[in-house]
Design a protein around this motif. Sequence first.
Motif, PDB file in Angstrom:
ATOM      1  N   ASN A  61     -44.434  18.142  14.860  1.00 26.51           N
ATOM      2  CA  ASN A  61     -44.043  18.075  16.109  1.00 26.51           C
ATOM      3  C   ASN A  61     -42.936  19.012  16.527  1.00 26.51           C
ATOM      4  O   ASN A  61     -42.810  19.697  17.305  1.00 26.51           O
ATOM      5  CB  ASN A  61     -43.481  16.809  16.829  1.00 26.51           C
ATOM      6  CG  ASN A  61     -45.137  16.067  17.097  1.00 26.51           C
ATOM      7  OD1 ASN A  61     -46.095  16.713  17.166  1.00 26.51           O
ATOM      8  ND2 ASN A  61     -45.055  14.878  16.949  1.00 26.51           N
ATOM      9  N   LYS A  62     -41.702  18.919  15.401  1.00 26.86           N
ATOM     10  CA  LYS A  62     -40.544  19.859  15.618  1.00 26.86           C
ATOM     11  C   LYS A  62     -41.173  21.165  15.206  1.00 26.86           C
ATOM     12  O   LYS A  62     -40.411  22.029  16.280  1.00 26.86           O
ATOM     13  CB  LYS A  62     -39.414  19.233  14.634  1.00 26.86           C
ATOM     14  CG  LYS A  62     -38.272  20.022  14.599  1.00 26.86           C
ATOM     15  CD  LYS A  62     -37.214  19.366  13.825  1.00 26.86           C
ATOM     16  CE  LYS A  62     -35.842  20.167  13.801  1.00 26.86           C
ATOM     17  NZ  LYS A  62     -34.868  19.784  12.902  1.00 26.86           N
ATOM     18  N   ASN A  66     -40.602  24.175  18.215  1.00 30.78           N
ATOM     19  CA  ASN A  66     -39.998  25.413  17.980  1.00 30.78           C
ATOM     20  C   ASN A  66     -40.839  26.634  18.096  1.00 30.78           C
ATOM     21  O   ASN A  66     -40.270  27.592  18.953  1.00 30.78           O
ATOM     22  CB  ASN A  66     -39.254  25.384  16.531  1.00 30.78           C
ATOM     23  CG  ASN A  66     -38.019  24.516  16.487  1.00 30.78           C
ATOM     24  OD1 ASN A  66     -37.377  24.130  17.493  1.00 30.78           O
ATOM     25  ND2 ASN A  66     -37.795  24.084  15.291  1.00 30.78           N
ATOM     26  N   GLN A  67     -42.030  26.824  17.754  1.00 30.31           N
ATOM     27  CA  GLN A  67     -42.814  27.793  17.836  1.00 30.31           C
ATOM     28  C   GLN A  67     -43.223  27.997  19.476  1.00 30.31           C
ATOM     29  O   GLN A  67     -43.411  29.007  19.865  1.00 30.31           O
ATOM     30  CB  GLN A  67     -44.211  27.461  17.143  1.00 30.31           C
ATOM     31  CG  GLN A  67     -43.994  27.522  15.538  1.00 30.31           C
ATOM     32  CD  GLN A  67     -45.247  27.397  14.748  1.00 30.31           C
ATOM     33  OE1 GLN A  67     -46.254  26.877  15.066  1.00 30.31           O
ATOM     34  NE2 GLN A  67     -45.354  27.943  13.531  1.00 30.31           N
ATOM     35  N   GLN A  68     -43.527  26.836  20.059  1.00 28.80           N
ATOM     36  CA  GLN A  68     -43.745  26.857  21.346  1.00 28.80           C
ATOM     37  C   GLN A  68     -42.503  27.734  22.395  1.00 28.80           C
ATOM     38  O   GLN A  68     -42.847  28.407  23.280  1.00 28.80           O
ATOM     39  CB  GLN A  68     -44.059  25.709  22.071  1.00 28.80           C
ATOM     40  CG  GLN A  68     -44.766  25.710  23.575  1.00 28.80           C
ATOM     41  CD  GLN A  68     -46.013  26.353  23.785  1.00 28.80           C
ATOM     42  OE1 GLN A  68     -46.717  26.260  23.136  1.00 28.80           O
ATOM     43  NE2 GLN A  68     -46.059  27.298  24.774  1.00 28.80           N
ATOM     44  N   GLN A  69     -41.160  27.146  21.710  1.00 23.27           N
ATOM     45  CA  GLN A  69     -40.136  27.541  22.675  1.00 23.27           C
ATOM     46  C   GLN A  69     -40.166  29.330  22.281  1.00 23.27           C
ATOM     47  O   GLN A  69     -39.677  29.937  23.241  1.00 23.27           O
ATOM     48  CB  GLN A  69     -38.847  27.005  22.100  1.00 23.27           C
ATOM     49  CG  GLN A  69     -37.647  27.145  22.836  1.00 23.27           C
ATOM     50  CD  GLN A  69     -37.613  27.021  24.337  1.00 23.27           C
ATOM     51  OE1 GLN A  69     -38.253  25.848  24.815  1.00 23.27           O
ATOM     52  NE2 GLN A  69     -37.472  27.955  25.306  1.00 23.27           N
ATOM     53  N   LEU A  75     -42.674  35.557  25.666  1.00 23.24           N
ATOM     54  CA  LEU A  75     -43.343  35.949  26.742  1.00 23.24           C
ATOM     55  C   LEU A  75     -42.546  36.324  28.052  1.00 23.24           C
ATOM     56  O   LEU A  75     -42.712  37.240  28.784  1.00 23.24           O
ATOM     57  CB  LEU A  75     -44.227  34.572  26.923  1.00 23.24           C
ATOM     58  CG  LEU A  75     -45.359  34.725  28.038  1.00 23.24           C
ATOM     59  CD1 LEU A  75     -46.212  36.003  27.936  1.00 23.24           C
ATOM     60  CD2 LEU A  75     -46.188  33.611  28.433  1.00 23.24           C
ATOM     61  N   GLU A  76     -41.544  35.507  28.257  1.00 25.73           N
ATOM     62  CA  GLU A  76     -40.741  35.658  29.404  1.00 25.73           C
ATOM     63  C   GLU A  76     -39.926  37.031  29.104  1.00 25.73           C
ATOM     64  O   GLU A  76     -39.877  37.812  30.150  1.00 25.73           O
ATOM     65  CB  GLU A  76     -39.661  34.540  29.532  1.00 25.73           C
ATOM     66  CG  GLU A  76     -38.850  34.724  30.554  1.00 25.73           C
ATOM     67  CD  GLU A  76     -37.715  33.587  30.919  1.00 25.73           C
ATOM     68  OE1 GLU A  76     -36.638  33.980  31.578  1.00 25.73           O
ATOM     69  OE2 GLU A  76     -38.071  32.615  30.182  1.00 25.73           O
TER      70      GLU A  76
END
Length: 104
Positions: A61-62, A66-69, A75-76
Amino acid sequence: MSHSISKTKIHFSGKFAIIAALLVGFAFTNQASADAFTQTQQAAVDQHFDILARQQDKSDNKILNNQQQNFDDELEMAEDKFMTQICDEHGRVYDNKSQTCYEQ
């Protein structure tokens, strides 16, 4: 001073090689068998594997978070770069806070 090398001839037969291979094989297979766990031992092993599974889930999950963040940040940045380029092409300025183009 004279050096002499003595040679010893050892003859191996096919029968000897087969017997040696069988003995080595039996030695390995006999070591591979183990006694069954008692109920207490099995409970301890099960508890240990449960702890390992929970730790693995936390770790997974960590890593995913981290990958999602990182993905969201990249992307931003790409969106900001794209919008800045589009606004510039139309003679406007891009505002990151309001995410709009406005005239200069």
